[in-house]
Design an enzyme around this catalytic site. Structure first.
Site, PDB file in Angstrom:
ATOM      1  N   GLU A 151     -10.574  -7.004  -3.062  1.00 27.69           N
ATOM      2  CA  GLU A 151     -10.826  -6.409  -1.746  1.00 27.69           C
ATOM      3  C   GLU A 151     -12.297  -6.064  -1.678  1.00 27.69           C
ATOM      4  OE1 GLU A 151      -8.143  -3.358  -0.315  1.00 27.69           O
ATOM      5  OE2 GLU A 151      -9.773  -2.391   0.792  1.00 27.69           O
ATOM      6  N   TRP A 187       0.835  -1.207   0.000  1.00 31.95           N
ATOM      7  CA  TRP A 187       0.000   0.000   0.000  1.00 31.95           C
ATOM      8  C   TRP A 187       0.876   1.266   0.000  1.00 31.95           C
ATOM      9  CZ3 TRP A 187      -2.345  -4.385   1.097  1.00 31.95           C
ATOM     10  CH2 TRP A 187      -3.740  -4.490   0.954  1.00 31.95           C
ATOM     11  N   ASN A 218      -1.441   1.536  -6.947  1.00 27.07           N
ATOM     12  CA  ASN A 218      -2.403   1.663  -5.880  1.00 27.07           C
ATOM     13  C   ASN A 218      -3.781   1.480  -6.444  1.00 27.07           C
ATOM     14  OD1 ASN A 218      -3.864   4.261  -6.308  1.00 27.07           O
ATOM     15  ND2 ASN A 218      -1.938   5.292  -5.919  1.00 27.07           N
ATOM     16  N   GLU A 219      -4.784   1.467  -5.596  1.00 26.47           N
ATOM     17  CA  GLU A 219      -6.123   1.135  -6.060  1.00 26.47           C
ATOM     18  C   GLU A 219      -6.774   2.254  -6.859  1.00 26.47           C
ATOM     19  OE1 GLU A 219      -8.663   2.451  -2.100  1.00 26.47           O
ATOM     20  OE2 GLU A 219      -8.508   0.366  -2.675  1.00 26.47           O
ATOM     21  N   ARG A 272     -19.927  -0.082   1.114  1.00 26.49           N
ATOM     22  CA  ARG A 272     -19.883   0.477  -0.227  1.00 26.49           C
ATOM     23  C   ARG A 272     -19.838  -0.671  -1.220  1.00 26.49           C
ATOM     24  NH1 ARG A 272     -15.167   1.444   2.330  1.00 26.49           N
ATOM     25  NH2 ARG A 272     -13.181   0.815   1.472  1.00 26.49           N
TER      26      ARG A 272
END
Length: 650
Positions: free
Chosen positions: A254, A132, A178-179, A376
């Protein structure tokens, strides 16, 4: 009679409708669907397993059994861990294997230990690593890891090689930071670096964020070859056409991230089925694995189970553990989904999987909208009602005459849920069976007979953090690099053995970072590690400190610290700062923007590089926040040592 006849007719119609059953076919004669890759949990992103390592035995092993032991609890197929990057990544920092370019240490942190414990219980578990954040040196002064892709790729490859060399762990996949976006050049560089390091079997998950990489994968042959899995975060059970066109494995890499009460369990039950039914995703990974961090940090209790009290050894096996078991105990990676899966007519969904050796597992969920809301994305409206469902077994399943039945009933009306209950075997007549499905239920119908609801005696009762707590850090062979119960929020505090000091400070806790890392979340400019009970108000905090910056060094002890995680920069509390130049001050915030008059405090400070710092805080002090953790930290990213830490709360 003219008035009552229509009422009688209406009752008859209702009765007939209730007794009717919709029919669903489970068949493999026209081929099968996608290969199932498993269900997993994510430790990291960040520091979400921090407190688990401090549990006493046998409780720590019991918790691990509930997570990983086959045919016992969640029986997870996948463990994804953070490749620590020395930076705040949601609920804390995790230490890097390379704080600096010339530094390598593959024993920092607890993720190595966790992977080994998971592998001990399930030798076939899939292991995944994802960074991360990164140490600052990776970016060469920039807060971005991709300007020097060879350096970043080498950093990640070293972690994978270290996992094998020092821990005999085979990492099967690595994700891309990263996401929020991706760098296609870096992905290709990473693939090349993996191949050159004889790691061609390690698959790349990209972009480990959303589906936006799919179009690039289609049009770029080199990128297509570099990417094995397209991973999305919180996809809402849906995919996109471009992702399907790639013919790559599609994962919800995720997901969940929801409070682990019964509604959280309902969220998990719904998406485990519908990620495949709606989006053809063949793996789903929960963030996080286990809620084992201070409850008042961001996203408290967002794990599959809860273990946040190592001082009491209390833990809670939450509903998502048993929801997971409905799939994981009865289907393994390598099994295949049937093409005949989908939604139930009156709401809910069903999936069916086979090992292609005659075994069949069907998982059915009837979770209603309000009882399966995830954090979410937003959940569109839908209806679920009680229903009868008849299943016809055809193809290679036509000869099955008995099926095992496991059921979970959330029972939101009575508030008396029953999870993972084994019912009497179900007789299959002429290839057909019928189920009476109520709202908010999960069923597993299977030929597999090895399922089990594991259990241990109740753990000790829940208790608050002890009001009197001391740690002299004199652990000559600490099993982990972090001291018990300290939760680093910015910076990294590690056990330190000073071989040049024969005195009382041979073993200390040391803040070891001297440069700002490449951040994913928002770090503070100061380093800080919190500990204790968030509800503490009146307390005394003391600590011996050694400032290694001779002229400009500075450290603090603090009380009533009210924020951590990604909000740590704006943390408030009472911070007592001392400096190597002999000065001191008290502030109402970590950022040192609000100074407090020291007349109301009991302070103890003698100017020296090794000092005893004591802060006593009473209710008489009229300021906010009114409660919070105790903490230690430094004025900047600088070397400093802490010893003989003590807290006494009223």
């Amino acid at each position: 009679m003219k008035q009552t006849a229509p009422l009688v007719l209406l009752l008859i119609l209702v009765t007939l409708d209730f007794n009717s059953a919709e029919t669903y076919v489970l068949d493999d004669k026209n081929g099968l669907g996608r290969v199932f890759d498993g269900i997993g949990g994510l430790s990291g992103g960040g520091a979400t397993t921090r407190l688990l390592v401090n549990y006493d035995e046998p409780y720590r092993s019991q918790i691990l059994d509930y997570l990983f032991k086959p045919n016992f609890g969640a029986s997870l197929h996948i463990l994804k861990v953070e490749i620590g990057g020395d930076a705040q990544t949601t609920d804390g920092t995790e230490p890097s294997h390379m704080h600096y370019e010339d530094d390598e240490n593959y024993f920092r942190g607890y993720e190595w230990w966790l992977m080994k414990e998971a592998k001990k219980r399930n030798p076939n578990i899939t292991l995944i690593g994802l960074p991360w954040a990164f140490p600052g040196w990776v970016g060469r002064g920039k807060n971005w890891p991709y300007d020097f892709p060879d350096i970043t790729a080498s950093y990640v490859v070293n972690w994978i090689l270290g996992a094998k060399q020092y821990h005999d762990l085979d990492i099967q996949y690595v994700g891309i930071w990263n996401e929020r976006n991706f760098d296609s050049n870096y992905i290709k560089v990473l693939r090349d670096a993996l191949d050159k390091a004889a790691l061609s079997e390690v698959g790349v998950i990209a972009a480990d964020g959303d589906w936006s990489i799919a179009n690039s994968v289609i049009i770029d042959p080199l990128l297509y070859d570099a990417v094995k899995v397209i991973g999305a975060h919180y996809p809402g059970t849906d995919t996109v056409l471009d992702a399907l066109k790639t013919q790559k494995q599609l994962w919800s890499s995720e997901d969940y991230s929801t409070f682990n009460d019964e509604v959280g369990g309902g969220c998990w039950a719904r998406i485990l089925n519908q990620n495949y039914v709606n989006g053809l995703m063949t793996a789903t990974i929960s963030w996080n694995l286990i809620a084992s961090y201070y409850d008042d940090l961001p996203f408290g209790r967002d794990g599959l189970m809860t273990a946040e009290e190592p001082w009491s050894n209390n833990y809670v096996v939450e509903s998502p553990i048993w929801v997971t078991a409905h799939t994981t105990q009865f289907a393994q990676p390598g099994w295949t989904y049937l093409q005949t899966v989908g939604h139930l007519v009156r709401g809910g969904s069903y999936v069916a999987l086979t090992d292609r050796k005659g075994n069949l597992t069907v998982v059915i969920e009837t979770m209603t909208h309000d009882h399966s809301v995830c954090i979410r994305p937003p959940l569109p409206a839908f209806n679920v009602t009680a229903q009868n469902a008849t299943f016809h077994l055809k193809g290679s399943f036509a000869s099955i005459n008995e099926l095992q039945v496991w059921r979970s009933q959330f029972n939101f009306k009575t508030m008396k849920p029953v999870f993972f209950e084994k019912l009497r075997p179900l007789k299959v007549l002429d290839g057909t069976f019928t189920l009476q499905l109520k709202e908010d239920e999960v069923y597993t119908i299977t030929t597999i007979t090895t399922g089990k609801k594991g259990s241990y005696p109740d753990p000790p009762p829940s208790a608050p953090f002890p009001k009197v707590y001391k740690d002299d850090f004199n652990n000559k062979n600490p099993p982990f690099s972090e001291a018990p119960n300290f939760a680093d929020q910015t910076g990294v505090f590690e056990y330190y053995k000073n071989l040049t000091d024969p005195g009382p400070h041979v073993f200390t806790l040391r803040q070891i970072l001297t440069q700002t890392p490449i951040t994913w979340a928002t770090d503070a400019d100061q380093t800080i590690s919190v500990i204790g009970d968030y509800h503490w108000q009146n307390l005394t905090v003391s600590c011996d400190v050694f400032m290694e910056k001779v002229k400009t060094g500075g450290v603090f002890v603090a009380a009533r610290v009210d924020k951590g995680g990604g909000s740590v920069r704006s943390a408030r509390g009472v911070f007592y700062w001392v400096y190597a130049d002999g000065t001191y001050k008290v502030t109402n915030d970590l950022g040192m923007k609000v100074t407090i008059n020291t007349a109301n405090y009991t302070l103890d400070y003698t100017p020296s590089h090794v000092v005893h710092v004591l802060l006593t805080l009473f209710n008489a002090v009229a300021l906010t926040p009114k409660n919070g953790w105790a903490a230690i930290g430094t004025n900047s990213y600088e070397l400093a040592q802490f010893d003989n830490f003590a807290v006494k709360a009223e």
